[in-house]
Design a protein around this motif. Structure first.
Motif, short mmCIF file in Angstrom:
data_model
loop_
_atom_site.label_atom_id
_atom_site.label_comp_id
_atom_site.label_asym_id
_atom_site.label_seq_id
_atom_site.Cartn_x
_atom_site.Cartn_y
_atom_site.Cartn_z
N ASN A 2 4.84 10.65 11.12
CA ASN A 2 5.84 9.90 10.20
C ASN A 2 5.82 10.89 8.89
O ASN A 2 5.24 10.90 7.99
N LYS A 3 6.58 11.65 8.90
CA LYS A 3 6.79 12.90 7.71
C LYS A 3 7.39 12.10 6.61
O LYS A 3 6.97 12.62 5.43
N LYS A 4 8.33 11.28 6.57
CA LYS A 4 8.70 10.29 5.49
C LYS A 4 7.41 9.90 4.54
O LYS A 4 7.26 9.80 3.69
N LEU A 5 6.49 9.22 5.43
CA LEU A 5 5.34 8.54 4.79
C LEU A 5 4.45 9.78 4.19
O LEU A 5 4.16 9.25 3.03
N LYS A 6 4.27 10.69 4.88
CA LYS A 6 3.38 11.65 4.21
C LYS A 6 4.07 12.37 2.94
O LYS A 6 3.38 12.56 2.08
N LEU A 7 5.52 12.49 3.14
CA LEU A 7 6.10 13.00 1.74
C LEU A 7 5.80 12.01 0.53
O LEU A 7 5.47 12.31 -0.46
N SER A 15 -2.32 12.82 -3.23
CA SER A 15 -3.14 13.15 -1.81
C SER A 15 -3.32 11.80 -1.24
O SER A 15 -3.00 10.81 -1.76
N GLN A 16 -3.86 12.04 0.15
CA GLN A 16 -4.23 10.80 0.75
C GLN A 16 -5.33 10.14 0.19
O GLN A 16 -5.26 8.94 0.51
N ALA A 17 -6.14 10.95 -0.21
CA ALA A 17 -7.25 10.15 -0.85
C ALA A 17 -6.89 9.14 -1.92
O ALA A 17 -7.27 8.18 -2.09
N ASP A 26 -9.30 3.18 4.34
CA ASP A 26 -9.78 4.34 4.68
C ASP A 26 -9.01 5.56 4.93
O ASP A 26 -7.88 5.24 5.33
N GLU A 27 -9.58 6.59 4.18
CA GLU A 27 -8.41 7.79 4.57
C GLU A 27 -8.19 8.16 6.00
O GLU A 27 -7.16 8.72 6.31
N SER A 28 -9.19 7.96 6.83
CA SER A 28 -8.73 8.15 8.38
C SER A 28 -7.66 7.25 8.81
O SER A 28 -7.03 7.85 9.60
N THR A 29 -7.59 6.04 8.41
CA THR A 29 -6.56 5.36 8.58
C THR A 29 -5.05 5.57 8.35
O THR A 29 -4.33 5.75 8.86
N ILE A 30 -5.14 6.36 6.76
CA ILE A 30 -3.96 7.15 6.62
C ILE A 30 -3.54 8.05 7.45
O ILE A 30 -2.32 8.29 7.91
N SER A 31 -4.33 8.92 7.68
CA SER A 31 -4.24 10.26 8.47
C SER A 31 -3.61 9.84 9.91
O SER A 31 -2.87 10.37 10.47
N ARG A 32 -4.42 8.82 10.57
CA ARG A 32 -4.05 8.26 11.81
C ARG A 32 -2.52 7.72 11.87
O ARG A 32 -1.98 7.86 12.80
N LYS A 47 2.23 -3.58 2.33
CA LYS A 47 1.37 -3.17 1.24
C LYS A 47 1.43 -1.79 1.11
O LYS A 47 1.86 -1.36 -0.34
N TRP A 48 1.59 -0.94 2.10
CA TRP A 48 1.87 0.48 1.87
C TRP A 48 3.27 0.87 1.24
O TRP A 48 3.40 1.69 0.33
N ALA A 49 4.44 0.10 1.73
CA ALA A 49 5.67 0.24 1.25
C ALA A 49 5.69 -0.11 -0.13
O ALA A 49 6.29 0.67 -0.99
N LYS A 50 5.11 -1.33 -0.47
CA LYS A 50 5.09 -1.74 -2.07
C LYS A 50 4.68 -0.59 -2.82
O LYS A 50 5.03 -0.24 -3.70
#
Length: 71
Positions: A2-7, A15-17, A26-32, A47-50
């Protein structure tokens, strides 16, 4: 991937952190999730979209199809 999410994560949080702290995941959840190796539930997607200042269907294509069914 999901490049849009990452961007958006890097644009808004740097950062993802930092994003993981903001959404209390958890950071691993974000990465996965970015790599498509982890499915998120509806509440996580909202929650993430908000946190990223957009609608869930803008980040997660599968949300669009399920939200249109209710219309």
């Amino acid at each position: 991937m999901n490049k849009k999410l990452k961007l958006l994560i890097y644009e808004k949080f740097g950062s993802q952190a930092e994003f993981s702290m903001a959404v209390e995941e958890d950071e691993s959840t974000i990465s996965r999730a970015i790599r498509g190796r982890r499915k998120l539930n509806v509440e996580q997607k909202k929650k993430w979209a908000k946190a990223l200042g957009c609608r869930p269907d803008e980040l997660f294509p599968d949300v669009r199809s399920s939200s249109k069914q209710g219309n």
